[in-house]
Design a protein around this motif. Sequence first.
Motif, PDB file in Angstrom:
ATOM      1  N   THR A 146     -19.928 -32.902  30.134  1.00 12.93           N
ATOM      2  CA  THR A 146     -20.737 -31.743  29.760  1.00 12.93           C
ATOM      3  C   THR A 146     -21.119 -30.987  31.026  1.00 12.93           C
ATOM      4  OG1 THR A 146     -21.615 -33.016  27.907  1.00 12.93           O
ATOM      5  CG2 THR A 146     -22.798 -31.005  28.501  1.00 12.93           C
TER       6      THR A 146
ATOM      7  N   LYS B  22     -15.229 -36.708  28.001  1.00 17.81           N
ATOM      8  CA  LYS B  22     -15.569 -35.286  28.030  1.00 17.81           C
ATOM      9  C   LYS B  22     -16.826 -35.130  28.876  1.00 17.81           C
ATOM     10  CE  LYS B  22     -16.458 -31.292  25.103  1.00 17.81           C
ATOM     11  NZ  LYS B  22     -16.558 -30.800  23.716  1.00 17.81           N
TER      12      LYS B  22
ATOM     13  N   ASP C 170     -14.112 -26.606  28.148  1.00 13.42           N
ATOM     14  CA  ASP C 170     -14.186 -28.067  28.049  1.00 13.42           C
ATOM     15  C   ASP C 170     -13.436 -28.759  29.191  1.00 13.42           C
ATOM     16  OD1 ASP C 170     -15.673 -27.827  25.753  1.00 13.42           O
ATOM     17  OD2 ASP C 170     -13.934 -27.962  24.426  1.00 13.42           O
TER      18      ASP C 170
END
Lengths: 347, 207
Positions: free
Chosen positions: A299, A297, A285
């Motif tokens: 991806t 966050k 992550d």
Amino acid sequence: MKRISLSVILTISLLVVGCNTENSGVFIRISESVEKVDVGAVTLATEDAGGTLLAHTYNEGLQSYDPATRQWTRLIHPSTDLAVIVDAPKTINKDHISSNGNDLYFATTANEGEQNLLFKYDASSLPYTASDYDDSYRIIRMAPSADLMLIDDGGTFKVVNTSEAFNASDTDMLASAFAYDEAQLLAISSSIFLVSGFSYDAGTETYTYQHKLYDGGSLSINTTVESLFVAMHEDTAGNFVFITNDGDIYYGSDIASLTKGAETLPLPDTNMSFRTLAVLRNGDDMYVQGAAKNIYKITTTDGSFTDVSDDFPSDLVNVEIYSFLTTVGGKHYVGTKDNGIIEFDFP
Amino acid sequence: MKKILLFVLFAICLPGLLLAQDTESTSSSSQYGMGSQMFTFRAGPVVPAFFFRPDQSDTFLSFDEMRMKVGGYGSIRYQGFLNNTLALGGELGYLFSYDIGGDLFTSVPFQAKLTWIPLQGTFELPLSIGLGFAYNSYNSLVDTSFLSLLSTFEAGISWYFREDWGITIGTGLQVIPEIYGNAHTYPNDTTIAGFMPITLSVTYRSN
């Protein structure tokens, strides 16, 4: 009637101008504000054997921080510890420290055209003498929590291990004849890093960019990316993510043909031309702090991003994150611009 | 916190109690009439009193939990009398307070103000309510400001050391709602904030 109309128009105008449409609530932010710590921006480097964190702070230079007692201790006093330096500056900048996980290295700034003085931090060596430092390198950047430094070796830019260089046994991990006028050294670890920079032609007033990745070997990233990269990440499947100082996100496993993400990441409000973006890594992550101190966050498989601020402790979204460190014991810390060091857990 | 609220409540109720005991003597010697005017300058510390956050787990935060420091408030007010006890006018102010991180919150309230002065003469007991707007800013983030509604409740004790000049010690509550609808990115951030200015005022009155 005219007065009423004017009042209505004025009120509507004020409401439109004055609406907080994008950021989180002001009073919520105030109720989650974090006390200032008077050390300035913190760049985390490493943790010593005793669990004390070693970092560079804007106000005091190299310092240690004991998370248990929250005590800061100054490690280097330039006037006494660096008295051996006579003609060169004694300033230690945040991008002139590096660590191999055990030892901390730092370099003082150098006058134009001169070599930097490279030291290994050792409390028992203080004050330093002439035999305690290395003056073989013109150091452009060092990676605070990796054993790396970018040097200008007479026009050839190289990345070497700091610890090896200090022992006069360095090996060029990456070398390029490209004449960088500005370059960033972004490191995931001591064996995965990126040199991103540009050269400027004053005659034609044009910038030429070059981005070189090292991942066991030297690789070139799409040279068409005409911005500095300020953050990078690689997951265990070999997917890379790179973020430019414009907020563009490039992703992919094939470094030579990265794909640009559909959306532009809202970057922090400070000028990104002169800083990098701390990446909060938790396994695969990748998280970064963007505009309005929100945490996103990223991806790695498609370059998209999601605002996950509410998943993190409120302290973290009310400070400006400058650096990140995960210790061998698995503790996570951020170094902040105004609020010292904060320990946190990932959601 | 409860003590502070009780004090405010007491301060608001006190003039009414006094009036109930001495209604005839105060109303028979009215200081003001239609057309009388008052100019007031106020300044003093402001105590952040509470945050009411209906959509958060900690719904009510009192002074010691708000992470705000004692700030300041100043204002100018003009009022004209509608009859011998009620004055209507406007007030423009400036409120500031720092959070514990040293970031500045400011509010510029502008409001219509209705003041009832049941006890008049050398000593007076003004009671006020206000309705208006406040332009609020917080410098922790770029471009974070909002215009809100505003309501105020105040009580004070005035002493007129000259026929036309007096001073007032007053306190009350300024309520600033920050309301977000479901369409906002952070709909759960709705908060109602209360601030308690404790001010010393100088008033010039003309009959």
